[in-house]
Every structure is written in structure tokens, then in C-alpha cells.
Enzyme design. Sequence first.
Site, PDB file in Angstrom:
ATOM      1  CG  HIS A   1      11.136  -4.627  17.600  1.00 38.24           C
ATOM      2  ND1 HIS A   1       9.967  -5.242  17.971  1.00 38.24           N
ATOM      3  CD2 HIS A   1      12.125  -5.487  17.935  1.00 38.24           C
ATOM      4  CE1 HIS A   1      10.238  -6.424  18.500  1.00 38.24           C
ATOM      5  NE2 HIS A   1      11.545  -6.588  18.496  1.00 38.24           N
TER       6      HIS A   1
ATOM      7  CE1 TYR B   1       3.094  -1.708  15.713  1.00 34.17           C
ATOM      8  CE2 TYR B   1       2.263  -3.048  17.520  1.00 34.17           C
ATOM      9  CZ  TYR B   1       3.085  -2.905  16.419  1.00 34.17           C
ATOM     10  OH  TYR B   1       3.882  -3.940  16.016  1.00 34.17           O
TER      11      TYR B   1
ATOM     12  CE  LYS C   1       6.420   0.791  15.290  1.00 33.25           C
ATOM     13  NZ  LYS C   1       7.224  -0.163  16.046  1.00 33.25           N
TER      14      LYS C   1
ATOM     15  CG  ASP D   1      12.909  -8.893  20.503  1.00 41.02           C
ATOM     16  OD1 ASP D   1      13.230  -8.561  19.344  1.00 41.02           O
ATOM     17  OD2 ASP D   1      11.773  -8.715  20.968  1.00 41.02           O
TER      18      ASP D   1
END
Length: 181
Positions: free
Chosen positions: A63, A133, A73, A171
Site C-alpha cells: 500500500h 506504525y 511510516k 489486495d
Amino acid sequence: MIKAIETKLKGCFILQPQIFEDERGYFYESYNHKDFCEAIGREVTFVQDNQSFSKKGVLRGLHFQKGGHAQAKLVSVLQGKIQDVVVDLRKDSPTFGQHLSIELSDENKKQVFIPRGFAHGFLTLSETAKVFYKCDNYYRKEAEEGIKFDEAIIGINWKINKEKIITSEKDKTIYSAKIFK
């Protein structure tokens, strides 16, 4: 104190905190803004924290957020073990299209810093895993993009048999072919 090692993908770092262990267990500082920014050599301000829980074989990704909604991130594992993968999507980068794969776990306590301009995904290797995260930009659904985890151009060697990988319907169908043109 945090040790930062820049990877082959410029701006992407593997971070190892200093861990204090004794007969009671352990303690470590998982995030200190000043130390983090000094370790990676730039200022990053995180605005959103995310957590996921996944069963063995679950693959989330690859992603990314496009345009002005791109996200840097800082990824860590609170419980379990994952194969964490990042793909450099920065067209002006000498490592454009290359990827990095690293094992993150509650045992090794490593973190990975992923700058803006990367796709990110992970595969759960343990029975379950809790992934945490931080993001430096807010999630925007309209900016969401992805690349199939088994995209041949990237050539990721996932650590389990492809037939055992579990992904979401989204996905299975996402793909931004224009990224590699």
C-alpha cells in the site's frame, strides 16, 4: 539512544533501540522524537498511529498514499513476527522499483523507517502478530493505491508459499501499472 542504519534504499532506515534487560524483564524507549530525528538526519513529525492484528499467513499490502497525501511510516511489531517489505516508488531515485525485506519481531525489537514515496506491506510469519506504525500524514481514502504483492517486476521473495498467503479482496485486485512506466 537509538542506532539507525541506512539501507540500500536512500532515506529508509532500520532502527535498533537500546534495550535494558535484567531478571525482571526489559525496558526500552520505543520512540523519542529528538533522538529519532537526529538518527535519521531529518525532521519528521508523526500525526497518526495505527495498529493491526493478523493471523499467520496474512499479507497486508503493498500500500501507499499518492501525491500530497504520501506518508512516511515508522513500523514496529508489538507481538509476533513479520516479514516487512518496502518498495521504492520515487521515480528520481537510483533505487526506483527496488525493494527491501526485513524481519521485524517482538524479540528483535527492530523498527523500520519508511520515507514518503514508498509502497509498504507485511506478511505475518508467527501464529499472530500485532503491528504498530506511526504516519507523518493522515490517511485519505481517495489517495490510496497499491501494488499486488506478487508483482513480477519487483520480485519479492515472500517467506511462505504463495498458496498459503491470505490477502483481502482489495489486495488481490489492486495494481498501479503506471508506476513502473
